[in-house]
Design an enzyme around this catalytic site. Sequence first.
Site, mmCIF file in Angstrom:
data_model
loop_
_atom_site.group_PDB
_atom_site.id
_atom_site.type_symbol
_atom_site.label_atom_id
_atom_site.label_comp_id
_atom_site.label_asym_id
_atom_site.label_seq_id
_atom_site.Cartn_x
_atom_site.Cartn_y
_atom_site.Cartn_z
ATOM 1 N N SER A 134 9.313 9.428 -3.408
ATOM 2 C CA SER A 134 8.980 9.521 -1.990
ATOM 3 C C SER A 134 10.072 8.986 -1.071
ATOM 4 O O SER A 134 10.612 9.725 -0.233
ATOM 5 C CB SER A 134 7.660 8.798 -1.728
ATOM 6 O OG SER A 134 7.708 7.469 -2.222
ATOM 7 N N VAL A 147 8.853 -1.269 2.472
ATOM 8 C CA VAL A 147 7.705 -0.820 1.675
ATOM 9 C C VAL A 147 8.105 -0.484 0.242
ATOM 10 O O VAL A 147 9.277 -0.310 -0.073
ATOM 11 C CB VAL A 147 7.019 0.397 2.337
ATOM 12 C CG1 VAL A 147 6.504 0.027 3.708
ATOM 13 C CG2 VAL A 147 7.986 1.582 2.438
ATOM 14 N N GLU A 148 7.096 -0.395 -0.627
ATOM 15 C CA GLU A 148 7.259 -0.075 -2.052
ATOM 16 C C GLU A 148 8.231 -1.034 -2.741
ATOM 17 O O GLU A 148 9.044 -0.636 -3.573
ATOM 18 C CB GLU A 148 7.690 1.386 -2.243
ATOM 19 C CG GLU A 148 6.613 2.381 -1.843
ATOM 20 C CD GLU A 148 6.951 3.817 -2.176
ATOM 21 O OE1 GLU A 148 7.924 4.046 -2.930
ATOM 22 O OE2 GLU A 148 6.258 4.714 -1.691
ATOM 23 N N GLY A 149 8.158 -2.292 -2.386
ATOM 24 C CA GLY A 149 9.048 -3.304 -2.942
ATOM 25 C C GLY A 149 10.166 -3.596 -1.971
ATOM 26 O O GLY A 149 11.090 -2.800 -1.840
#
Length: 801
Positions: A375, A494-496
């Site tokens: 993504s 986001v996402e880490g």
Amino acid sequence: MIWLAVLIVVVWVLSYYQVALLKSTVVLAALLSVYSLQSFNLLLWSFFLLIFLTINIPVIRRHIISKPIFKLMQSALPEMSQTEQEAMDAGNTWWDAELFSGQPNWKVLLDLPAATLTTEEQEFIDGPVETLCAMLDDWDITHNLQDLPEHVWEYIKQQKFCGMIIPKHYGGLEFSNFAHSEVVMKIASRSASAAVTVMVPNSLGPAKLLLSCGTQQQKDYYLPRLATGQEIPCFALTGPNAGSDAGAMPDTGIVCYAAFAGKDKVLGIRLNWEKRYITLGPVATVIGLAFKLYDPEHLLGDKENIGITVALIPAKTPGISIGRRHFPLNSAFQNGPNWGKDVFIPLDWILGGVEQVGNGWKMLMQSLATGRAVSLPALSAGTAKFVCRNTGAYARIRKQFNISLGEFEGIEEPLARIAGETYIINAARTVTAAALDQGQKPSVISAIIKYELTERMRRIINDGMDIQGGSGICLGPNNYLGRLYQVIPVCITVEGANILTRTMMIFGQGAMRCHPLVYDEVQALHQQDKVAALQQFDQLLFKHMGFMIHNQVSSFWLGLTNARFLEVPGNKQTKRYYRSIARLSVGFAYIADYAIMILGGSLKRKERISGQFADVLSNLYLCSTVLKYFQDQGCPEDDLPLLHWACQHTLYQAQQSLFVIFSLLPYQPIVWGLAATIFPAGKVFKAPKDSLIHQTATLLLNDSEARDRLTQGIYINEIENDATGRIECAFKAVMAALPIEKRIHNAQRSKQLQKGHGEAVINEALEKQIISVEEAALLEKADRSRDLAIKVDDFSASEML
């Protein structure tokens, strides 16, 4: 003595290549016999025989050497938490392990089939995705509506944009990872808010978790509804007191009996939680919730603290409160907090059923191993290509001192960075998606490309803003870059979060998972059977010693020869880069082993060192993907400046990070020796030269196949009142008029025409027959288009309010 040293190295190399110890002993004994007969040095013979027998007789070796080291490492090694262990076990290794080995097997990378789209996937991108992009007005979305328009929401649902990863028999599109990436990339080139809205349901959310872990009943119910947008999902993980540290999650579920759905006594879970930063949370109809599960009455078994668990909960369940919206840097995607107070759910709402209690973190890590690789890398690629095409065109259109901006050396440098970094981003995105489609789940690589691609996107946008100048900072319908500049930190976070990803995950996890021996050594240290543990550790320890000595010899040889004699794939343009990667790979493996040996468990807390190791591994991976991508594209000659810039830049960055590591490691005199082994001739990799910078920047200033390939897959239009359409129109008009402008400039230099530009000069050139009527019309069109392209927005006082 030199002769003896050579003999020992020979035997170590033999043992590394798994030559039987008996054969090694015979070889060394024979060689030492020759030496002792020559020198009659029986004492020396006895000394080396004693050492060699100690090393090669397992029983003696284990007690004298391995056992003390085993005990020392056991006491020094910190306990690994359950969340750390599950993160470590998630996914698999792929090309990252080859780079860590010091001997990359190029077939592993080059035999990977190139990423391709099916006819159905291409038609979806050319049809519904193109239509969706045309429907999006990012200024209206972010400034006026703070949301996607209702008709856009309906179109997304109708065309199953939220069901790209869902199989067809559940009503989804069942697209490949590469197709998913291409869709998000194209939407991101039009509106980041729309891209996030589409990518979240297909990434780290209920659909992905259901596919891998859900019960059949859960799949049958939820997946068709998620595919058509009847259900809007969100995933609630982060809370006020637990962001990156999921182990500190205070959200709880207690196993108990309660009344539910008309029944007086149902076995279930009473939940209490507080979450924030939840994308799609304000509009979600189903919440994927992560919480810690406890069973104080032992209703499920003997274990009281069961661990992190995931449940799927309808948003209208009594006790749930959906909070107001967050406002993430003027982005319009839905994001906000939610709470649960004494929310009771039955056990069959646990994702995967009762069998999956306590496995929530494992589920999430396995999902992250692939989802994070699709993504945000796709969003980064779409943004980078967007800046390439539009800011590159702007640099051609915009003039200062009667010269296009792109012709100034000061502008060429950021233009080259934009082009080169975009090539790197797209290569990494494409090759990694191809690996995912072949069944790979490379958790370390997913962390690499999430971190590296979002960071490189950040630099590209910053360079674009520098080139755009005033037109970049004045927000409005005509500003196509300002909102992207604002939203950068969202992608970084986001996402880490990127700092955590770089300093803890890439090398911290990579050293354990990708190193050929370390993970097994750590597992041996944690074994309950001490006898078996010592035996396993003993074998691994001496194999590790052979691995280190082999890498030491290889590092010095490849450094001394610059890897000129190394057999590698590629052509005359690329072979040197394959050799350079192999050379830096073995040096990286060698110095990484030294750091692990000296720092042990404390290395995970030495984040400045681990961050630099992460940079080396990341740049080697990116350079590898550039070579693979160039090959898959058919090695187009026009793309050579991009190839050379990308490879030289990543290799130079890897080298620079190694030298920072040298400066940070303890016992500096020893480190100087290691550095001299890896770089006997000093620093050899250079940043791209001025001539290459010029060639790379020029690609963005001209209408060429190379420029089209670099920006392929983004949304492009030629509507004159559109923010980017006017840039596209102006670029084409300016390029068509360019030869005529050059003729006028030549006439001005020869004093045939007055200096200046505009209508007066065009009329004079027309009168003197320097240009034709048709050419004058082309010049006038270029001027009109240029004026429209450089226009900035202004607002009345009431509009500002």
